[in-house]
Design a protein around this motif. Structure first.
Motif, mmCIF file in Angstrom:
data_model
loop_
_atom_site.group_PDB
_atom_site.id
_atom_site.type_symbol
_atom_site.label_atom_id
_atom_site.label_comp_id
_atom_site.label_asym_id
_atom_site.label_seq_id
_atom_site.Cartn_x
_atom_site.Cartn_y
_atom_site.Cartn_z
ATOM 1 N N GLY A 1 87.120 106.784 7.443
ATOM 2 C CA GLY A 1 86.251 105.691 7.034
ATOM 3 C C GLY A 1 84.814 106.032 7.389
ATOM 4 N N ILE A 2 83.940 106.034 6.399
ATOM 5 C CA ILE A 2 82.544 106.396 6.603
ATOM 6 C C ILE A 2 81.666 105.186 6.313
ATOM 7 N N GLY A 3 80.747 104.895 7.232
ATOM 8 C CA GLY A 3 79.795 103.809 7.047
ATOM 9 C C GLY A 3 78.414 104.342 6.732
ATOM 10 N N ASP A 4 77.615 103.530 6.057
ATOM 11 C CA ASP A 4 76.259 103.935 5.678
ATOM 12 C C ASP A 4 75.340 102.723 5.802
ATOM 13 N N GLN B 1 74.525 107.675 8.213
ATOM 14 C CA GLN B 1 75.970 107.604 8.009
ATOM 15 C C GLN B 1 76.696 107.829 9.330
ATOM 16 N N PRO C 1 76.479 97.417 6.683
ATOM 17 C CA PRO C 1 76.765 98.793 6.258
ATOM 18 C C PRO C 1 77.689 98.830 5.043
ATOM 19 N N ARG C 2 77.428 99.777 4.161
ATOM 20 C CA ARG C 2 78.390 100.080 3.115
ATOM 21 C C ARG C 2 79.492 100.928 3.737
ATOM 22 N N ARG C 3 80.697 100.931 3.130
ATOM 23 C CA ARG C 3 81.819 101.640 3.725
ATOM 24 C C ARG C 3 82.686 102.262 2.634
ATOM 25 N N GLN C 4 83.175 103.474 2.913
ATOM 26 C CA GLN C 4 84.090 104.169 2.012
ATOM 27 C C GLN C 4 85.219 104.810 2.806
ATOM 28 N N ASP C 5 86.398 104.900 2.181
ATOM 29 C CA ASP C 5 87.511 105.682 2.728
ATOM 30 C C ASP C 5 87.664 106.937 1.892
ATOM 31 N N ASP D 1 83.497 105.590 10.871
ATOM 32 C CA ASP D 1 83.975 104.253 11.205
ATOM 33 C C ASP D 1 85.432 104.252 11.668
ATOM 34 N N SER D 2 86.253 105.156 11.131
ATOM 35 C CA SER D 2 87.673 105.208 11.499
ATOM 36 C C SER D 2 88.266 106.547 11.079
#
Length: 249
Positions: free
Chosen positions: A185-188, A169, A196-200, A172-173
């Motif tokens: 923003g977290i990438g995995d 992980q 990559p999957r991404r979540q805020d 990302d932002s």
């Protein structure tokens, strides 16, 4: 905001004493000076434009978080988690990198700082990313809130906003809104390094730490169900939740 922590980044005012014994050297005994040259006075000694320190001398008070060179400051950082073997501590960063007592390397991202009033008191705090790990291993990433002292001292950590669960992980932002909400923003890449999957996820200072107020709470296992929905009390997406600052230059 209240200055209370140790980067974390400090200063003082150098005072020069005037008077004392005069220079008894006769003009004829003094070495010639090149035409047009000017001998600098003590107050003209080179000053770092980023830390406020004179070379080999005392420090002057920094003007505020936005003027602080975080990548060349002393910062107090805690371990990223209880499972982390990197203890952190009072670290002297040089061009964004520092080494702790266990030999772990810590890195502050270039140009990644955000500035906002996080605790409701006067003034701003800093939000930035940190990576940490043993040089021969993969690094863990996190987002940390920092306070800059009013006078001499170390930049202090308010606490981590969020840290990665593992080295797959990454951050990302980051944005910091006028209402004190920090959106990360977290990438995995555990599912697919190429996609990559991404979540805020959103967080707010609670008075003793950062609490999640919006977004998923975790990534699903690879190939599993979607992660948890946003917690109750998630912030709105109105104007107050929009970023109120620019990235660090």
């Amino acid at each position: 905001a209240a200055a209370s922590l140790v980067l974390v980044v400090g200063a003082g005012v150098a005072l020069t004493s005037l008077g004392g014994n005069a220079d008894q050297t006769k003009p004829a005994d003094r070495p010639p000076r090149a035409a047009g040259s000017v001998s600098p006075s003590p107050s003209d000694a080179p000053r770092s434009p980023t830390t406020g320190k004179k070379d080999g001398g005392a420090t002057s008070k920094p003007r505020g978080p936005r003027q602080l060179d975080l990548r060349n400051a002393t910062v107090q950082v805690p371990p990223m988690s209880t499972r982390d073997s990197c203890p952190g501590g009072e670290l002297d960063f040089d061009d964004g990198s520092a080494t702790d007592s266990a030999g772990c390397l810590w890195r502050i991202a270039a140009g990644g700082a955000r500035y906002a009033n996080l605790d409701g008191a006067s003034g701003e705090e800093i939000v930035t990313t940190l990576d940490a790990g043993e040089p021969s291993t993969e690094f863990t990433s996190g987002v940390i809130g920092l306070r800059v002292p009013d006078g001499p001292g170390t930049v202090q950590a308010m606490g981590y906003v969020v840290t990665g669960e593992n080295s797959a992980q990454f951050i990302d932002s980051i944005s910091a809104g006028r209402n004190g909400v920090i959106t990360v923003g977290i990438g995995d890449i555990s599912d697919d390094p190429e996609e990559p999957r991404r979540q805020d996820r959103s967080y707010r200072w609670s008075g003793s730490g950062f609490t999640q107020v919006g977004g998923p709470t975790a990534f699903p296992e690879p190939g599993g169900e979607p992660s948890d929905p946003a917690p109750s009390g998630s912030p709105s997406t109105g104007p107050d939740n929009q970023p109120d600052n620019e990235p660090e230059n």
